[in-house]
Structures are given as C-alpha cells and as structure tokens.
Design a protein around this motif. Structure first.
Motif, PDB file in Angstrom:
ATOM      1  N   LEU A   1       2.208   0.068  -2.909  1.00  0.00           N
ATOM      2  CA  LEU A   1       2.996   1.227  -2.517  1.00  0.00           C
ATOM      3  C   LEU A   1       3.314   2.109  -3.717  1.00  0.00           C
ATOM      4  CD1 LEU A   1       5.373  -0.470   0.083  1.00  0.00           C
ATOM      5  CD2 LEU A   1       3.389   1.002   0.536  1.00  0.00           C
ATOM      6  N   ALA A   2       3.563   1.488  -4.868  1.00  0.00           N
ATOM      7  CA  ALA A   2       3.796   2.264  -6.085  1.00  0.00           C
ATOM      8  C   ALA A   2       2.536   3.044  -6.468  1.00  0.00           C
ATOM      9  CB  ALA A   2       4.237   1.360  -7.227  1.00  0.00           C
ATOM     10  N   LEU A   3       1.371   2.400  -6.346  1.00  0.00           N
ATOM     11  CA  LEU A   3       0.117   3.080  -6.640  1.00  0.00           C
ATOM     12  C   LEU A   3      -0.111   4.267  -5.702  1.00  0.00           C
ATOM     13  CD1 LEU A   3      -2.384   0.131  -7.256  1.00  0.00           C
ATOM     14  CD2 LEU A   3      -1.454   1.692  -8.966  1.00  0.00           C
ATOM     15  N   THR A   4       0.296   4.109  -4.441  1.00  0.00           N
ATOM     16  CA  THR A   4       0.120   5.194  -3.476  1.00  0.00           C
ATOM     17  C   THR A   4       0.964   6.398  -3.856  1.00  0.00           C
ATOM     18  OG1 THR A   4      -0.325   3.567  -1.731  1.00  0.00           O
ATOM     19  CG2 THR A   4       0.241   5.793  -1.028  1.00  0.00           C
ATOM     20  N   VAL A   5       2.202   6.158  -4.266  1.00  0.00           N
ATOM     21  CA  VAL A   5       3.064   7.243  -4.728  1.00  0.00           C
ATOM     22  C   VAL A   5       2.464   7.901  -5.971  1.00  0.00           C
ATOM     23  CG1 VAL A   5       5.326   7.797  -5.713  1.00  0.00           C
ATOM     24  CG2 VAL A   5       5.162   6.269  -3.735  1.00  0.00           C
ATOM     25  N   ASP A   6       1.984   7.078  -6.904  1.00  0.00           N
ATOM     26  CA  ASP A   6       1.448   7.600  -8.151  1.00  0.00           C
ATOM     27  C   ASP A   6       0.112   8.307  -7.956  1.00  0.00           C
ATOM     28  OD1 ASP A   6       3.626   6.774  -9.615  1.00  0.00           O
ATOM     29  OD2 ASP A   6       2.696   4.913 -10.298  1.00  0.00           O
TER      30      ASP A   6
ATOM     31  N   MET B   1      -0.385  10.289  -5.527  1.00  0.00           N
ATOM     32  CA  MET B   1       0.048  11.624  -5.142  1.00  0.00           C
ATOM     33  C   MET B   1       0.609  12.376  -6.340  1.00  0.00           C
ATOM     34  SD  MET B   1       2.831  12.694  -2.223  1.00  0.00           S
ATOM     35  CE  MET B   1       1.977  11.708  -1.001  1.00  0.00           C
ATOM     36  N   VAL B   2       1.536  11.734  -7.057  1.00  0.00           N
ATOM     37  CA  VAL B   2       2.157  12.323  -8.249  1.00  0.00           C
ATOM     38  C   VAL B   2       2.172  11.251  -9.334  1.00  0.00           C
ATOM     39  CG1 VAL B   2       4.186  13.446  -9.232  1.00  0.00           C
ATOM     40  CG2 VAL B   2       3.608  13.820  -6.820  1.00  0.00           C
ATOM     41  N   PRO B   3       1.209  11.257 -10.254  1.00  0.00           N
ATOM     42  CA  PRO B   3       1.138  10.218 -11.281  1.00  0.00           C
ATOM     43  C   PRO B   3       2.442  10.056 -12.050  1.00  0.00           C
ATOM     44  CG  PRO B   3      -0.862  11.514 -11.295  1.00  0.00           C
ATOM     45  CD  PRO B   3       0.076  12.204 -10.348  1.00  0.00           C
ATOM     46  N   GLY B   4       2.870   8.788 -12.182  1.00  0.00           N
ATOM     47  CA  GLY B   4       4.093   8.476 -12.913  1.00  0.00           C
ATOM     48  C   GLY B   4       5.361   8.553 -12.098  1.00  0.00           C
ATOM     49  N   ARG B   5       5.272   8.990 -10.848  1.00  0.00           N
ATOM     50  CA  ARG B   5       6.478   9.231 -10.050  1.00  0.00           C
ATOM     51  C   ARG B   5       7.191   7.938  -9.672  1.00  0.00           C
ATOM     52  NH1 ARG B   5       9.865  12.949  -8.915  1.00  0.00           N
ATOM     53  NH2 ARG B   5      10.848  13.037  -6.865  1.00  0.00           N
TER      54      ARG B   5
ATOM     55  N   ARG C   1      14.076   4.827  -7.198  1.00  0.00           N
ATOM     56  CA  ARG C   1      14.725   3.539  -6.972  1.00  0.00           C
ATOM     57  C   ARG C   1      13.736   2.583  -6.323  1.00  0.00           C
ATOM     58  NH1 ARG C   1      15.079   2.817  -1.715  1.00  0.00           N
ATOM     59  NH2 ARG C   1      15.534   4.516  -0.271  1.00  0.00           N
ATOM     60  N   PRO C   2      13.914   1.282  -6.492  1.00  0.00           N
ATOM     61  CA  PRO C   2      13.024   0.319  -5.835  1.00  0.00           C
ATOM     62  C   PRO C   2      13.137   0.415  -4.316  1.00  0.00           C
ATOM     63  CG  PRO C   2      14.295  -0.723  -7.597  1.00  0.00           C
ATOM     64  CD  PRO C   2      14.903   0.633  -7.378  1.00  0.00           C
ATOM     65  N   SER C   3      12.054   0.138  -3.637  1.00  0.00           N
ATOM     66  CA  SER C   3      12.091   0.099  -2.173  1.00  0.00           C
ATOM     67  C   SER C   3      13.029  -1.012  -1.715  1.00  0.00           C
ATOM     68  CB  SER C   3      10.686  -0.140  -1.608  1.00  0.00           C
ATOM     69  OG  SER C   3       9.812   0.907  -1.957  1.00  0.00           O
TER      70      SER C   3
ATOM     71  N   LYS D   1      14.451  -3.595   3.674  1.00  0.00           N
ATOM     72  CA  LYS D   1      14.245  -3.021   4.999  1.00  0.00           C
ATOM     73  C   LYS D   1      13.027  -2.092   4.999  1.00  0.00           C
ATOM     74  CE  LYS D   1      16.581  -0.347   8.618  1.00  0.00           C
ATOM     75  NZ  LYS D   1      17.846   0.346   9.018  1.00  0.00           N
ATOM     76  N   GLU D   2      12.887  -1.280   3.951  1.00  0.00           N
ATOM     77  CA  GLU D   2      11.747  -0.370   3.866  1.00  0.00           C
ATOM     78  C   GLU D   2      10.439  -1.145   3.738  1.00  0.00           C
ATOM     79  OE1 GLU D   2      14.012   3.430   1.725  1.00  0.00           O
ATOM     80  OE2 GLU D   2      13.075   1.855   0.505  1.00  0.00           O
ATOM     81  N   LEU D   3      10.440  -2.186   2.914  1.00  0.00           N
ATOM     82  CA  LEU D   3       9.232  -2.984   2.744  1.00  0.00           C
ATOM     83  C   LEU D   3       8.866  -3.714   4.037  1.00  0.00           C
ATOM     84  CD1 LEU D   3       9.838  -4.463  -0.814  1.00  0.00           C
ATOM     85  CD2 LEU D   3       8.184  -2.702  -0.162  1.00  0.00           C
ATOM     86  N   ALA D   4       9.886  -4.176   4.760  1.00  0.00           N
ATOM     87  CA  ALA D   4       9.630  -4.891   6.014  1.00  0.00           C
ATOM     88  C   ALA D   4       9.062  -3.961   7.087  1.00  0.00           C
ATOM     89  CB  ALA D   4      10.912  -5.546   6.505  1.00  0.00           C
TER      90      ALA D   4
END
Length: 231
Positions: free
Chosen positions: A132-137, A139-143, A148-150, A153-156
């Motif tokens: 999920l972090a890679l997916t965000v990055d 879109m916007v590298p380094g973001r 804040r960490p997921s 509830k969001e991960l589930a």
C-alpha cells in the motif's frame, strides 16, 4: 544481475506485429514506472471483468520476476475471485497519433505491456502495508513517509493482490506513418501528433493549510510542468 528476457512462455509471445516486440525487461520496468493506470482482467464466475486499477511494482518482491500489486475493497468480488487464479494485467501509454495517407495505415505510437500470472491475495501484514505504501509512492514518490500509518480498520478493509512479473510481453511503436509508395507520391500530408502527460499546478484543498509539500511539487514537475508552490 542478468534479467530474464520478456515473453518467456507461449501465452505472452507476441505473434501479431512481432517487429514491435521488445525483449529487454528493463523497458517493461520503465513503462511500469511511467504509467499510472493498469487494467486487470479476471473471471468472476459468470462473466469476465476488465477493470482500471491503481498499481505499484516491487522489482525485488517475493514473486518470480518481481511483484505487481493492485488493491481494492475486501468486499470486491473481482478481487476475492482472483486469488490463486490466472489473471491478465495490461498497461498502455499512448505517445502519439499517427496520421497516415490512408485510413488503413492510421495508427498510434504506444508502449503496451501484457502480464499474465497466477495471482495471490496478500495475507502477510508487513507485505500488505509495504504494498500500500508503494501504491501511494507510485502516485506521488516519497508521499507515504509523510503520512500517518494506516489504521487496523483501514488495513482490514483493504485487500491487496500480487501478480508475478515473470510472464510478460512488451510491444512498442515509435515511428511515423508507414504508407504505400503511391499514397506518399500523391502528396497527402502524413505525420505524428505527439502526446505526453502534463500535470498542472497543484491545487490546495479548501480545508488544507500550509504550502504545497515538496513531494507534490516534485511530482507535478516530473509530469511535465514546473509547479509553483501555492499557500
């Protein structure tokens, strides 16, 4: 490390237009780095579905040839039906419109990848958070490092699908029109309309405060226009 060539099996061997097939796997990696949207084809039981998806790539991922990740809701039927089944992922970037002297020879300049493999639903919590972090990055590298960490509830509520990058093909067209001699001699104009993705200046949300962060400004600049920071 020597990378395996593309089209390693019959199902990803290019037959039509073989002169446009690319064997260099680094070219596939470059396309995946550049593209923002993939299309995932799955069989959901009573019919096939092809869906546009955000994606991310980990070339050092646990799957053969590296790993391509897509994510969706845990309630999504297409994602739940994809685990342990063969799926097809395509990624295409259009780089130009080719205007030829005849309708038959009109074309596009493009980079197009096809990836086929047995998908798996990611169950390891660390790999899931990493994907999920890679997916965000992507879109916007380094973001991801600025967020804040997921939450649990969001991960589930989110499922992640992993597809091996091993079995893939790539076709590229990057040239002008290919016309019949008599059509060229007739004097009709032929050529290419180049196409590129261009980002505009970032727009700050109504409820946001502070300047546009550096990662967002940098991403907008990379996409074709130097962004000016907005308060």
């Amino acid at each position: 490390m020597t990378l395996a060539p593309l089209s390693p099996t019959a199902r990803t061997t290019v037959n039509r237009g073989r002169n446009r097939a690319v064997e260099d796997r680094t070219a596939l990696h470059a396309l995946l780095d550049d593209a923002l949207v993939a299309h995932l084809g799955v069989d959901v039981g009573d019919h096939p579905v092809v869906l546009p998806v955000a994606f991310a790539v980990d070339l050092d991922g646990p799957d053969e040839g590296g790993t391509l990740y897509v994510h969706g809701s845990v309630a999504a039927r297409w994602l739940n039906r994809s685990g342990a089944t063969t799926v097809c992922v395509t990624v295409t970037e259009v780089d130009g419109l080719v205007a030829a002297r005849s309708a038959f020879h009109h074309s596009m300049n493009y980079r197009s990848a096809v990836i086929v493999g047995v998908a798996r639903i990611v169950t390891d919590a660390d790999e899931k958070a990493h994907a999920l972090a890679l997916t965000v990055d992507h879109m916007v590298p380094g973001r991801s490092a600025t967020l804040r960490p997921s939450t649990r509830k969001e991960l589930a509520a989110t499922s992640v699908l992993a597809v091996p990058l091993h079995d893939a093909s790539l076709k590229v067209r990057a040239e002008g029109p290919v016309d019949d001699v008599e059509d060229v001699e007739a004097g009709t104009w032929g050529g290419v309309i180049p196409i590129r993705r261009v980002a505009d200046t970032p727009v700050t949300g109504d409820d946001a405060s502070g300047p546009v962060p550096a990662d967002v400004v940098s991403r907008a600049a990379r996409l074709g226009r130097v962004a000016r920071a907005m308060a």
